[in-house]
Design a protein around this motif. Structure first.
Motif, PDB file in Angstrom:
ATOM      1  N   LEU A 155       1.253  -1.359  -0.416  1.00  0.00           N
ATOM      2  CA  LEU A 155       0.081  -0.182   0.063  1.00  0.00           C
ATOM      3  C   LEU A 155       0.938   1.467  -0.019  1.00  0.00           C
ATOM      4  N   LEU A 156       0.215   2.002  -0.609  1.00  0.00           N
ATOM      5  CA  LEU A 156       1.581   3.420  -0.859  1.00  0.00           C
ATOM      6  C   LEU A 156       0.212   4.375  -0.022  1.00  0.00           C
ATOM      7  N   THR A 157       1.135   5.557   0.733  1.00  0.00           N
ATOM      8  CA  THR A 157       0.455   6.628   1.296  1.00  0.00           C
ATOM      9  C   THR A 157       0.941   7.658   0.902  1.00  0.00           C
ATOM     10  N   VAL A 158       1.003   8.970  -0.261  1.00  0.00           N
ATOM     11  CA  VAL A 158       1.769  10.224   0.108  1.00  0.00           C
ATOM     12  C   VAL A 158       0.917  11.347   0.172  1.00  0.00           C
ATOM     13  N   THR A 159       1.896  11.958   0.927  1.00  0.00           N
ATOM     14  CA  THR A 159       1.619  13.439   0.855  1.00  0.00           C
ATOM     15  C   THR A 159       2.674  14.699   0.821  1.00  0.00           C
ATOM     16  N   GLY A 160       1.512  15.614   0.099  1.00  0.00           N
ATOM     17  CA  GLY A 160       2.634  16.028  -1.247  1.00  0.00           C
ATOM     18  C   GLY A 160       1.421  17.022  -1.750  1.00  0.00           C
ATOM     19  N   GLY A 161       2.319  17.451  -2.546  1.00  0.00           N
ATOM     20  CA  GLY A 161       1.415  17.989  -3.636  1.00  0.00           C
ATOM     21  C   GLY A 161       0.788  17.678  -4.945  1.00  0.00           C
ATOM     22  N   SER A 162       0.605  18.463  -6.176  1.00  0.00           N
ATOM     23  CA  SER A 162       0.361  17.595  -7.133  1.00  0.00           C
ATOM     24  C   SER A 162       0.650  16.668  -7.326  1.00  0.00           C
ATOM     25  N   GLY A 163       2.113  16.806  -7.723  1.00  0.00           N
ATOM     26  CA  GLY A 163       3.168  16.515  -7.977  1.00  0.00           C
ATOM     27  C   GLY A 163       2.800  14.582  -7.767  1.00  0.00           C
ATOM     28  N   VAL A 164       3.220  14.115  -7.049  1.00  0.00           N
ATOM     29  CA  VAL A 164       3.127  13.209  -5.482  1.00  0.00           C
ATOM     30  C   VAL A 164       2.336  12.725  -6.316  1.00  0.00           C
ATOM     31  N   VAL A 165       1.464  12.740  -6.122  1.00  0.00           N
ATOM     32  CA  VAL A 165      -0.147  12.291  -5.982  1.00  0.00           C
ATOM     33  C   VAL A 165      -0.345  11.974  -7.487  1.00  0.00           C
ATOM     34  N   ARG A 166      -0.332  12.841  -8.557  1.00  0.00           N
ATOM     35  CA  ARG A 166      -1.044  11.801  -9.868  1.00  0.00           C
ATOM     36  C   ARG A 166       0.863  10.730  -9.325  1.00  0.00           C
ATOM     37  N   GLN A 167       1.510  11.013  -9.832  1.00  0.00           N
ATOM     38  CA  GLN A 167       2.499   9.928  -9.683  1.00  0.00           C
ATOM     39  C   GLN A 167       2.073   8.580  -8.798  1.00  0.00           C
ATOM     40  N   ALA A 168       1.408   8.977  -7.545  1.00  0.00           N
ATOM     41  CA  ALA A 168       1.444   8.007  -6.761  1.00  0.00           C
ATOM     42  C   ALA A 168      -0.246   6.879  -7.370  1.00  0.00           C
ATOM     43  N   MET A 169      -1.417   7.548  -7.943  1.00  0.00           N
ATOM     44  CA  MET A 169      -2.044   7.021  -7.793  1.00  0.00           C
ATOM     45  C   MET A 169      -2.288   6.482  -9.961  1.00  0.00           C
ATOM     46  N   ALA A 170      -0.760   6.682  -9.933  1.00  0.00           N
ATOM     47  CA  ALA A 170      -0.665   6.057 -11.720  1.00  0.00           C
ATOM     48  C   ALA A 170       0.615   5.366 -11.382  1.00  0.00           C
ATOM     49  N   SER A 171       0.875   4.275 -10.293  1.00  0.00           N
ATOM     50  CA  SER A 171       1.396   3.336 -10.099  1.00  0.00           C
ATOM     51  C   SER A 171       1.335   2.209 -10.495  1.00  0.00           C
ATOM     52  N   GLY A 172      -0.019   1.836 -10.186  1.00  0.00           N
ATOM     53  CA  GLY A 172      -0.660   0.650 -10.179  1.00  0.00           C
ATOM     54  C   GLY A 172      -0.931  -0.040  -9.051  1.00  0.00           C
ATOM     55  N   LYS A 173      -0.354   0.626  -8.146  1.00  0.00           N
ATOM     56  CA  LYS A 173      -1.151   0.285  -6.485  1.00  0.00           C
ATOM     57  C   LYS A 173      -2.033   1.175  -5.652  1.00  0.00           C
ATOM     58  N   ARG A 174      -2.452   0.295  -5.121  1.00  0.00           N
ATOM     59  CA  ARG A 174      -3.493   1.081  -3.972  1.00  0.00           C
ATOM     60  C   ARG A 174      -2.608   2.468  -3.561  1.00  0.00           C
ATOM     61  N   ALA A 175      -2.961   3.160  -3.383  1.00  0.00           N
ATOM     62  CA  ALA A 175      -2.908   4.342  -2.774  1.00  0.00           C
ATOM     63  C   ALA A 175      -3.496   5.331  -1.897  1.00  0.00           C
ATOM     64  N   ILE A 176      -2.915   5.613  -0.687  1.00  0.00           N
ATOM     65  CA  ILE A 176      -4.124   7.332  -0.351  1.00  0.00           C
ATOM     66  C   ILE A 176      -3.007   7.971  -0.345  1.00  0.00           C
ATOM     67  N   CYS A 177      -3.542   9.329  -0.950  1.00  0.00           N
ATOM     68  CA  CYS A 177      -3.056  10.355  -1.293  1.00  0.00           C
ATOM     69  C   CYS A 177      -3.622  11.236  -0.820  1.00  0.00           C
ATOM     70  N   ALA A 178      -3.011  12.225  -0.160  1.00  0.00           N
ATOM     71  CA  ALA A 178      -2.687  13.019   0.372  1.00  0.00           C
ATOM     72  C   ALA A 178      -2.291  14.702  -0.466  1.00  0.00           C
ATOM     73  N   GLY A 179      -2.435  15.298  -0.840  1.00  0.00           N
ATOM     74  CA  GLY A 179      -2.263  16.243  -1.870  1.00  0.00           C
ATOM     75  C   GLY A 179      -3.025  17.832  -1.440  1.00  0.00           C
ATOM     76  N   PRO A 180      -2.607  18.612  -2.030  1.00  0.00           N
ATOM     77  CA  PRO A 180      -2.676  20.387  -1.847  1.00  0.00           C
ATOM     78  C   PRO A 180      -3.422  20.897  -1.520  1.00  0.00           C
ATOM     79  N   GLY A 181      -4.003  22.157  -0.851  1.00  0.00           N
ATOM     80  CA  GLY A 181      -5.000  22.243  -0.638  1.00  0.00           C
ATOM     81  C   GLY A 181      -4.601  24.563  -1.083  1.00  0.00           C
TER      82      GLY A 181
END
Ligand code: NAD
Length: 498
Positions: A242-268
């Motif tokens: 499982l992936l969990t990313v906390t950061g800006g839009s770039g890392v969120v996009r990358q995690a979502m494209a990884s093919g793995k289940r990803a929990i993504c905390a993005g910008p606001g």
């Protein structure tokens, strides 16, 4: 604010020994290099850190992603064989150690990254140590009926790959560790390269706290020299479940494209609306406290104020009264020149000058050639609705205040300025219809009414905390349940006892 926790924690003799040894180490010269020690420097810190820099291997720190994942895999299997009581003891030991080291880690993070204020980072570290949800939330669910008993339990995933930001480096690591380990997982962190020294120090302290409580080695591990490439290697690693990313839009996009289940905390870009019914003194105090918290680098901090025309002047007067520095028109132009490296026009996000992110207001004024007395917590400026500051996640203590004819236009503008991130927002009002309308319309993971936005994180508000607020993937404030798999066990025709 959370008071210092001097008496909240009882330390074991072993913990006392470790603390004494660490203090002695810090007071003397750095220890001689051991055979397994590297002196690799990741990103040169901008000023001397409080803890002597060293990238020694061991205590959860590995050279490669492969080594870290392998060790975390072994640790996961060991934890899986341990009792729930042992897991509780490990979490208690982590909370105790992190409270003990909250200030030291805060100073280290501030001096290494140059972002924010150490005293606010200490508040964040204490908040996550105390209020991140733990094993207590993992309550099993039982259903009985004519056909027997069905039990649903929270199970771990295995090894989690976690990617952490530079804005809250230690508080994110502490928070993720408590939540992910409570659910029975192990973790490999790929931390932000600009915060690697404080993050390594944090992982070592966590490792010691876990081992002290009888937990496995390397339950929390990391790579000594984190890079974007190592983050991507972690995302693609077959040993990571499982992936969990906390950061800006770039890392969120990358995690979502990884093919793995990803929990993504993005910008606001959290807006705060103030209507004509609000207690303006309370609103002014709350907005200053919230928007200046850690110099505005927290993703949930207030980033723009949208006030109803009839009260905007009074609100600004009260903000000045409580210590904000109001920029004149010409001063605002100079500040814009300083904080933006590129402006892309009205209603569009500008590119911020990276080296001013998270700096004190006084330093930003100085860069703009403006002198001021004292150390104002926040700069405020009256701007039109389409001003880039309203539309940009600036992460600096520079807060735009814009006005609207009525509360409904305010809610509409807030929704637009939030860019659909669905992250955080809030309102000061005594009109419950307006409060409900905004909460429903803006549809953010956190909506704070009549208080600073850090109350939405549990600091001065009720509820557990999280520094990984997963808006794009919908978990909101993550906790142990976010990092669990649901498993069902069915017994047919028996164990209904009534
Ligand atoms: P960042 O996106 O620059 O870095 C975050 C992490 O992602 C770092 O470890 C970085 O090395 C890694 N990374 C960046 N691009 C990557 C890529 N293409 N592939 C793999 N890894 C990559 O963010 P930052 O400057 O550290 O943090 C600030 C941003 O994070 C803000 O936008 C803020 O709103 C957001 N943030 C969100 C939350 C939340 O809970 N939603 C919490 C903290 C920060």
């Amino acid at each position: 604010m959370i008071p210092p926790d001097g008496n909240a924690v009882r330390l074991s003799d072993r913990q006392v020994d470790i603390i004494a040894t660490r203090l002695a180490e810090r007071l003397s010269a750095p220890p001689a290099a051991q055979s397994n020690t590297t002196t690799a420097s990741i990103n040169a810190p901008r000023s001397a850190p409080v803890i002597a820099p060293r990238v020694a291997l061991g205590e959860g720190v590995f050279t490669t992603v492969d080594d870290a994942v392998e060790a975390a895999g072994v640790a996961f299997r060991e934890l899986d064989g341990m009792s729930l009581d042992r897991r509780r003891k490990i979490i208690a030991s982590i909370r105790s150690s992190m409270l003990e080291h909250a200030e030291e880690l805060a100073r280290h993070a501030q001096s290494e990254t140059g972002l924010g204020r150490a005293e606010h980072k200490a508040i964040k570290n204490r908040l996550v140590a105390r209020k991140t949800a733990g094993t207590e939330v993992l309550t099993s669910h039982a259903v009985t009926g004519d056909h027997g008993l069905t039990l649903t339990e929270y199970a771990p995933f295995g090894v989690i790959g976690a990617i952490t930001p530079t804005t809250n480096p230690t508080s994110t690591i502490i928070c993720n560790t408590i939540a992910m380990l409570s659910a029975g997982n192990s973790i490999v962190f790929n931390v932000h390269p600009n915060a690697s020294e404080c993050s390594m120090a944090n992982v070592r302290l966590l490792h010691r706290a876990i081992v002290d409580a009888g937990g496995p080695d390397n339950l929390v591990s990391t790579v000594a020299e984190p890079t974007i490439e190592s983050a991507q290697a972690l995302m693609g690693h077959e040993g990571v479940r499982l992936l969990t990313v906390t950061g800006g839009s770039g890392v969120v996009r990358q995690a979502m494209a990884s093919g793995k289940r990803a929990i993504c905390a993005g910008p606001g870009n959290p807006p705060v609306v103030v209507d004509a019914t609000a207690d303006l003194e309370h609103a002014a105090r709350g907005i200053i406290a919230g928007a200046s918290f850690d110099n505005n680098i927290v993703c949930t901090d207030e980033k723009e104020v949208i006030a109803v025309e009839s009260i905007v002047q009074e609100l600004l007067q009260k903000m000045i009264h409580f210590g904000a520095y109001l920029l004149t028109g010409s001063e605002l132009s100079r500040v814009e020149q300083a904080i933006f490296s590129e402006q892309r026009g009205p209603r569009r996000r500008s590119v911020v000058q990276k080296d001013l992110i998270g700096k004190n207001a006084k330093e930003i004024l100085a860069r703009a050639g403006i002198s001021c007395m004292g150390d104002p917590p926040l700069l405020v400026a009256r701007v039109p609705n389409d001003h880039p500051l309203v539309w940009t996640e600036q992460m600096m203590p520079v807060l735009p205040v814009t006005s609207v004819p009525d509360v409904d236009r305010g809610i509409e503008l807030a929704k637009e300025a939030e860019h659909g991130y669905g992250h955080s927002s809030g309102m000061y009002s005594r009109d419950i219809d307006a409060l409900s309308r905004m909460a429903r319309t803006i549809n953010t993971s956190i909506f704070t009414k009549n208080g600073p936005f850090f109350a939405g994180l549990g600091e001065g508000g009720e509820g557990y905390t999280s520094f990984t607020i997963a808006s794009p993937t919908g978990e909101g404030l993550t906790g142990p349940i976010s990092f669990s798999r649901l498993r069902r066990c069915v017994l047919v025709d028996h164990f209904r006892i009534v």
